[in-house]
Design a protein around this motif. Structure first.
Motif, PDB file in Angstrom:
ATOM      1  N   ASP A  32       0.816  -1.224   0.000  1.00 17.42           N
ATOM      2  CA  ASP A  32       0.000   0.000   0.000  1.00 17.42           C
ATOM      3  C   ASP A  32       0.846   1.270   0.000  1.00 17.42           C
ATOM      4  OD1 ASP A  32      -2.286  -1.581   0.116  1.00 17.42           O
ATOM      5  OD2 ASP A  32      -2.284  -1.621   2.297  1.00 17.42           O
ATOM      6  N   VAL A  33       1.920   1.251  -0.769  1.00 20.34           N
ATOM      7  CA  VAL A  33       2.718   2.464  -0.901  1.00 20.34           C
ATOM      8  C   VAL A  33       1.934   3.483  -1.721  1.00 20.34           C
ATOM      9  CG1 VAL A  33       4.867   3.459  -1.761  1.00 20.34           C
ATOM     10  CG2 VAL A  33       4.860   1.157  -0.786  1.00 20.34           C
ATOM     11  N   THR A  34       1.724   4.651  -1.158  1.00 18.51           N
ATOM     12  CA  THR A  34       0.955   5.702  -1.829  1.00 18.51           C
ATOM     13  C   THR A  34       1.666   7.033  -1.650  1.00 18.51           C
ATOM     14  OG1 THR A  34      -1.119   4.542  -1.394  1.00 18.51           O
ATOM     15  CG2 THR A  34      -1.268   6.877  -1.986  1.00 18.51           C
ATOM     16  N   GLY A  35       1.830   7.742  -2.766  1.00 20.23           N
ATOM     17  CA  GLY A  35       2.402   9.073  -2.696  1.00 20.23           C
ATOM     18  C   GLY A  35       1.508  10.079  -3.389  1.00 20.23           C
ATOM     19  N   LYS A  36       1.071  11.093  -2.673  1.00 22.31           N
ATOM     20  CA  LYS A  36       0.214  12.130  -3.251  1.00 22.31           C
ATOM     21  C   LYS A  36       1.090  13.337  -3.578  1.00 22.31           C
ATOM     22  CE  LYS A  36      -3.848  15.014  -2.381  1.00 22.31           C
ATOM     23  NZ  LYS A  36      -4.324  14.831  -3.761  1.00 22.31           N
ATOM     24  N   ALA A  37       1.239  13.608  -4.877  1.00 21.57           N
ATOM     25  CA  ALA A  37       2.089  14.720  -5.313  1.00 21.57           C
ATOM     26  C   ALA A  37       1.401  16.059  -5.056  1.00 21.57           C
ATOM     27  CB  ALA A  37       2.406  14.576  -6.797  1.00 21.57           C
ATOM     28  N   HIS A  38       2.208  17.106  -4.983  1.00 20.59           N
ATOM     29  CA  HIS A  38       1.649  18.453  -4.901  1.00 20.59           C
ATOM     30  C   HIS A  38       0.900  18.753  -6.197  1.00 20.59           C
ATOM     31  CE1 HIS A  38       3.796  19.500  -1.204  1.00 20.59           C
ATOM     32  NE2 HIS A  38       4.834  18.855  -1.714  1.00 20.59           N
ATOM     33  N   ALA A  39      -0.244  19.375  -6.082  1.00 19.70           N
ATOM     34  CA  ALA A  39      -1.119  19.611  -7.243  1.00 19.70           C
ATOM     35  C   ALA A  39      -0.379  20.302  -8.373  1.00 19.70           C
ATOM     36  CB  ALA A  39      -2.328  20.437  -6.814  1.00 19.70           C
ATOM     37  N   ASN A  40      -0.459  19.671  -9.580  1.00 22.88           N
ATOM     38  CA  ASN A  40       0.122  20.222 -10.807  1.00 22.88           C
ATOM     39  C   ASN A  40       1.642  20.408 -10.728  1.00 22.88           C
ATOM     40  OD1 ASN A  40      -2.426  20.589 -12.267  1.00 22.88           O
ATOM     41  ND2 ASN A  40      -2.834  22.186 -10.739  1.00 22.88           N
ATOM     42  N   LYS A  41       2.296  19.638  -9.835  1.00 17.75           N
ATOM     43  CA  LYS A  41       3.746  19.784  -9.703  1.00 17.75           C
ATOM     44  C   LYS A  41       4.498  18.464  -9.758  1.00 17.75           C
ATOM     45  CE  LYS A  41       3.714  24.080  -7.021  1.00 17.75           C
ATOM     46  NZ  LYS A  41       4.155  24.721  -5.730  1.00 17.75           N
ATOM     47  N   GLY A  42       3.778  17.322  -9.746  1.00 14.50           N
ATOM     48  CA  GLY A  42       4.491  16.063  -9.722  1.00 14.50           C
ATOM     49  C   GLY A  42       3.611  14.891 -10.086  1.00 14.50           C
ATOM     50  N   LEU A  43       4.163  13.695  -9.961  1.00 14.08           N
ATOM     51  CA  LEU A  43       3.466  12.460 -10.295  1.00 14.08           C
ATOM     52  C   LEU A  43       3.097  11.708  -9.025  1.00 14.08           C
ATOM     53  CD1 LEU A  43       5.752  11.147 -13.199  1.00 14.08           C
ATOM     54  CD2 LEU A  43       3.832  12.759 -13.333  1.00 14.08           C
ATOM     55  N   ASP A  44       1.859  11.220  -8.986  1.00 13.50           N
ATOM     56  CA  ASP A  44       1.447  10.398  -7.850  1.00 13.50           C
ATOM     57  C   ASP A  44       2.183   9.059  -7.886  1.00 13.50           C
ATOM     58  OD1 ASP A  44      -0.190  12.350  -6.950  1.00 13.50           O
ATOM     59  OD2 ASP A  44      -2.063  11.444  -7.645  1.00 13.50           O
ATOM     60  N   LEU A  45       2.112   8.358  -6.765  1.00 10.38           N
ATOM     61  CA  LEU A  45       2.928   7.151  -6.596  1.00 10.38           C
ATOM     62  C   LEU A  45       2.091   6.020  -6.023  1.00 10.38           C
ATOM     63  CD1 LEU A  45       5.897   6.009  -6.560  1.00 10.38           C
ATOM     64  CD2 LEU A  45       6.047   6.860  -4.222  1.00 10.38           C
ATOM     65  N   LYS A  46       2.236   4.818  -6.584  1.00  8.24           N
ATOM     66  CA  LYS A  46       1.634   3.607  -6.042  1.00  8.24           C
ATOM     67  C   LYS A  46       2.666   2.492  -6.139  1.00  8.24           C
ATOM     68  CE  LYS A  46      -2.795   4.821  -5.398  1.00  8.24           C
ATOM     69  NZ  LYS A  46      -3.519   4.690  -4.109  1.00  8.24           N
ATOM     70  N   GLY A  47       2.624   1.544  -5.189  1.00 10.49           N
ATOM     71  CA  GLY A  47       3.574   0.455  -5.326  1.00 10.49           C
ATOM     72  C   GLY A  47       3.616  -0.482  -4.144  1.00 10.49           C
ATOM     73  N   ALA A  48       4.537  -1.453  -4.234  1.00  9.87           N
ATOM     74  CA  ALA A  48       4.750  -2.443  -3.175  1.00  9.87           C
ATOM     75  C   ALA A  48       6.076  -3.129  -3.452  1.00  9.87           C
ATOM     76  CB  ALA A  48       3.618  -3.461  -3.146  1.00  9.87           C
ATOM     77  N   GLY A  49       6.617  -3.787  -2.414  1.00 12.60           N
ATOM     78  CA  GLY A  49       7.880  -4.491  -2.605  1.00 12.60           C
ATOM     79  C   GLY A  49       8.418  -5.062  -1.319  1.00 12.60           C
ATOM     80  N   THR A  50       9.682  -5.447  -1.347  1.00 14.88           N
ATOM     81  CA  THR A  50      10.326  -6.061  -0.181  1.00 14.88           C
ATOM     82  C   THR A  50      11.688  -5.428   0.074  1.00 14.88           C
ATOM     83  OG1 THR A  50      11.404  -7.799  -1.483  1.00 14.88           O
ATOM     84  CG2 THR A  50       9.194  -8.274  -0.611  1.00 14.88           C
ATOM     85  N   VAL A  51      12.097  -5.474   1.346  1.00 13.86           N
ATOM     86  CA  VAL A  51      13.440  -5.060   1.759  1.00 13.86           C
ATOM     87  C   VAL A  51      14.001  -6.182   2.622  1.00 13.86           C
ATOM     88  CG1 VAL A  51      14.821  -3.388   3.038  1.00 13.86           C
ATOM     89  CG2 VAL A  51      12.833  -2.613   1.717  1.00 13.86           C
ATOM     90  N   ARG A  52      15.186  -6.660   2.275  1.00 15.76           N
ATOM     91  CA  ARG A  52      15.822  -7.711   3.073  1.00 15.76           C
ATOM     92  C   ARG A  52      16.477  -7.089   4.292  1.00 15.76           C
ATOM     93  NH1 ARG A  52      15.471 -12.502   0.995  1.00 15.76           N
ATOM     94  NH2 ARG A  52      16.829 -13.300   2.626  1.00 15.76           N
ATOM     95  N   MET A  53      16.221  -7.695   5.452  1.00 16.73           N
ATOM     96  CA  MET A  53      16.780  -7.183   6.696  1.00 16.73           C
ATOM     97  C   MET A  53      18.292  -7.411   6.713  1.00 16.73           C
ATOM     98  SD  MET A  53      14.199  -5.938   8.165  1.00 16.73           S
ATOM     99  CE  MET A  53      14.882  -5.609   9.801  1.00 16.73           C
ATOM    100  N   GLY A  54      18.999  -6.445   7.263  1.00 16.54           N
ATOM    101  CA  GLY A  54      20.454  -6.559   7.385  1.00 16.54           C
ATOM    102  C   GLY A  54      21.179  -5.972   6.201  1.00 16.54           C
ATOM    103  N   SER A  55      20.792  -6.346   5.010  1.00 12.51           N
ATOM    104  CA  SER A  55      21.469  -5.842   3.816  1.00 12.51           C
ATOM    105  C   SER A  55      20.747  -4.653   3.192  1.00 12.51           C
ATOM    106  CB  SER A  55      21.578  -6.953   2.774  1.00 12.51           C
ATOM    107  OG  SER A  55      20.280  -7.338   2.324  1.00 12.51           O
ATOM    108  N   TYR A  56      19.450  -4.474   3.522  1.00 11.59           N
ATOM    109  CA  TYR A  56      18.596  -3.429   2.951  1.00 11.59           C
ATOM    110  C   TYR A  56      18.401  -3.605   1.452  1.00 11.59           C
ATOM    111  CZ  TYR A  56      19.803  -1.291   7.435  1.00 11.59           C
ATOM    112  OH  TYR A  56      20.015  -1.064   8.762  1.00 11.59           O
ATOM    113  N   ASP A  57      18.634  -4.817   0.938  1.00 11.69           N
ATOM    114  CA  ASP A  57      18.421  -5.082  -0.488  1.00 11.69           C
ATOM    115  C   ASP A  57      16.964  -4.821  -0.844  1.00 11.69           C
ATOM    116  OD1 ASP A  57      21.027  -5.761  -0.855  1.00 11.69           O
ATOM    117  OD2 ASP A  57      20.706  -7.922  -0.719  1.00 11.69           O
ATOM    118  N   LEU A  58      16.766  -4.120  -1.950  1.00 13.56           N
ATOM    119  CA  LEU A  58      15.439  -3.626  -2.336  1.00 13.56           C
ATOM    120  C   LEU A  58      14.917  -4.354  -3.569  1.00 13.56           C
ATOM    121  CD1 LEU A  58      13.222  -1.407  -1.948  1.00 13.56           C
ATOM    122  CD2 LEU A  58      14.605   0.026  -3.480  1.00 13.56           C
ATOM    123  N   ASP A  59      13.639  -4.705  -3.541  1.00 17.63           N
ATOM    124  CA  ASP A  59      12.943  -5.293  -4.688  1.00 17.63           C
ATOM    125  C   ASP A  59      11.524  -4.730  -4.675  1.00 17.63           C
ATOM    126  OD1 ASP A  59      11.860  -6.747  -6.724  1.00 17.63           O
ATOM    127  OD2 ASP A  59      12.244  -8.723  -5.855  1.00 17.63           O
TER     128      ASP A  59
END
Length: 518
Positions: free
Chosen positions: A445-472
């Motif tokens: 449920d990653v959600t990003g609300k951009a400032h009006a008429n200044k950016g792109l909204d954001l949606k997403g999901a993923g994983t982070v491995r503990m210890g290494s912070y590896d991102l997917d």
């Protein structure tokens, strides 16, 4: 080294022995006694005892009992009486007012800490010898502590009152420039202690008091740089695993399991510290209660003000096992992440600015980093208001990763505002939920609300491995405000706006964009 002198005068009648008057004096002034690093009595320093008493068949009465060590003199009276198999004792003693500074020749510790000031002690005991009642009162004031680990001296005053099998009352007050601390408490039953302590302070500037506070700040900055280097190494394709701490936090709780007195102890330590400054970090209204029972430690009603925000919650550690069971529940509100960056907090890389609020409910077996990475579970959520992500350079990523690769038919219709290209990923609010499983944090449920008429909204999901912070992570950048004028030409059906969907890899603090599937 030992001298003894005395006189005894016996009194008897036809019926037998009546009593004996005794006077004696023992002196070890000529002896040298050494316990390296702790105690050293040189030859010529007073050490001895004096006694003036009357012995009878079933009683003893010392009208004068005196012990002397250097400038310390303890004087008292002692009597006993035996009836049948029971001996009853009555004793009282009191010291003179002792100057700590003068004890420096006896104890290296006194010199090491630069102690001076005064104290006096009184003791008493009475009752049958097999169930003796006893007590002691110690008063000390104007004691000054100095040590190489301290930037300034600290004044200590207080009193300790001991009764039979209990610390009846403890009062301590420590003070220095921009520092004060008061401790009050009591302990019952020394073999299975039941304790209660209260710690209060109006100001505690540890940076001005302890050199270790500076060293800790330096160590924290070094750790932050190490983690940044680790992320940079991972970004270049190298290993991203962060080494485990060398401190064994699990072992710290062994006394609660192995020491029978500690295992039987129970009680509370309540603290209320109005202002604390340590390693450059200012904390306000630090409050809570530590409770111990059945080898389990809990932190209750915890709260503090930090980085213009607040943290509240509770924690429990069950130390009965080699790897203690731990549970943490915290709520964060209004925390300024940029101030965490400025204070070199290890987990606050210069990747996001904003006002952070979150909930955290996690726990598991073990307290070492390896345990947390492999055993802990939990869930939580966060939102960041007025968020600025320096690691999500959205505009430039769109231009180089998407726009430049569009078919000519679409590219000719794209109008990317310069303001969008120059933005680092700025949002009114970014929010997400997460579930922590052993070794992996699943972010949903990653959600990003951009400032009006200044950016792109954001949606997403993923994983982070503990210890290494590896991102997917998979993200959708949504042109809600049609800044690129592609809604009519290439809308994403589920959003009804143009959207691009990069795949993020590498590490949480140094993400890489993969636009292949866009």
């Amino acid at each position: 080294p030992l001298s003894f002198k005395g006189i005894a005068k016996a009194h008897a009648s036809l019926s037998g022995f009546e009593k004996a008057d005794v006077q004696m004096e023992v002196s070890l002034a000529g002896a040298e006694i050494t316990d390296p690093g702790v105690f050293h009595k040189k030859k010529g320093v007073a050490l001895g005892a004096e006694l003036k008493a009357v012995f009878a068949e079933n009683s003893f009465q010392a009208s004068e009992l005196k012990f002397r060590l250097a400038d310390v003199v303890v004087s008292g009276v002692l009597s006993s009486k035996t009836v049948g198999d029971v001996t009853t004792v009555d004793m009282k003693a009191h010291s003179n007012q002792v100057s700590l500074e003068k004890l420096g020749d006896l104890s290296p510790l006194v010199k090491e800490y630069g102690l001076n000031g005064q104290f006096e002690l009184s003791v008493q005991a009475n009752g049958p010898s097999d169930r003796l009642n006893y007590g002691a009162d110690l008063k000390f004031g104007k004691i000054v502590l100095r040590h190489e680990s301290m930037k300034q001296a600290i004044d200590l005053e207080g009193a300790i009152s001991i009764a039979t099998n209990e610390l009846k009352d403890l009062k301590l007050k420590l003070s220095a420039k921009d520092f004060d601390l008061r401790v009050n408490g009591a302990v019952q039953n020394f073999s299975a202690p039941k304790f209660r302590f209260n710690i209060t302070s109006t100001k505690m500037d540890l940076d001005q008091l302890l050199t270790a506070s500076e060293k800790a700040a330096d160590a924290r900055e070094k750790q932050a740089k190490t983690l940044q280097t680790t992320s940079a190494t991972a970004s270049a394709g190298g290993p991203s695993v962060v080494a485990d701490t060398i401190i064994d936090y699990n072992a710290m709780f062994e006394p609660l399991r192995k020491n029978p007195i500690a295992a039987a102890a129970a009680g509370t330590i309540a603290f209320d510290l109005a202002k604390v400054k340590t390693t450059g970090v200012a904390i306000e209204s630090l409050k809570g209660t530590f409770a111990l029972a059945n080898s389990a430690i809990s932190l209750k009603d915890f709260s503090m003000g930090l980085f213009d925000g607040s943290i509240k919650g509770a924690m429990s550690i069950n130390a009965k096992m080699a790897k203690p069971d731990t549970a943490i529940n915290f709520v964060v509100a209004g925390l300024q992440s940029q101030k965490m960056v400025e204070n070199k907090m290890p987990l606050a890389r210069n990747s996001v600015k904003g006002v952070v609020s979150s909930t955290l409910n996690i726990g598991g077996q073990g307290l070492n980093t390896a345990d947390i990475n492999s055993n802990w579970k939990g869930s939580g959520s966060f939102d960041i208001k007025n968020a600025v992500f320096s690691t999500l350079d959205v505009g430039r990523q769109l231009k180089t990763g998407v726009i430049d690769k569009l078919p000519d038919a679409l590219k000719s219709k794209v109008n990317v505002p310069d303001s969008l290209v120059d933005r680092q990923g700025e949002y009114e609010v970014v929010s997400a939920k997460f579930v922590l499983n052993p070794g992996v944090m699943n972010i949903t449920d990653v959600t990003g609300k951009a400032h009006a008429n200044k950016g792109l909204d954001l949606k997403g999901a993923g994983t982070v491995r503990m210890g290494s912070y590896d991102l997917d992570m998979n993200l959708d950048f949504i042109d809600t405000y049609n800044l690129m004028h592609l809604d009519a030409t290439a809308p994403e059906p589920k959003y009804k706006h143009f959207a691009v969907s990069p795949h993020l890899t590498n590490t949480l603090f140094s993400p890489k964009f993969d636009w292949v599937r866009t």
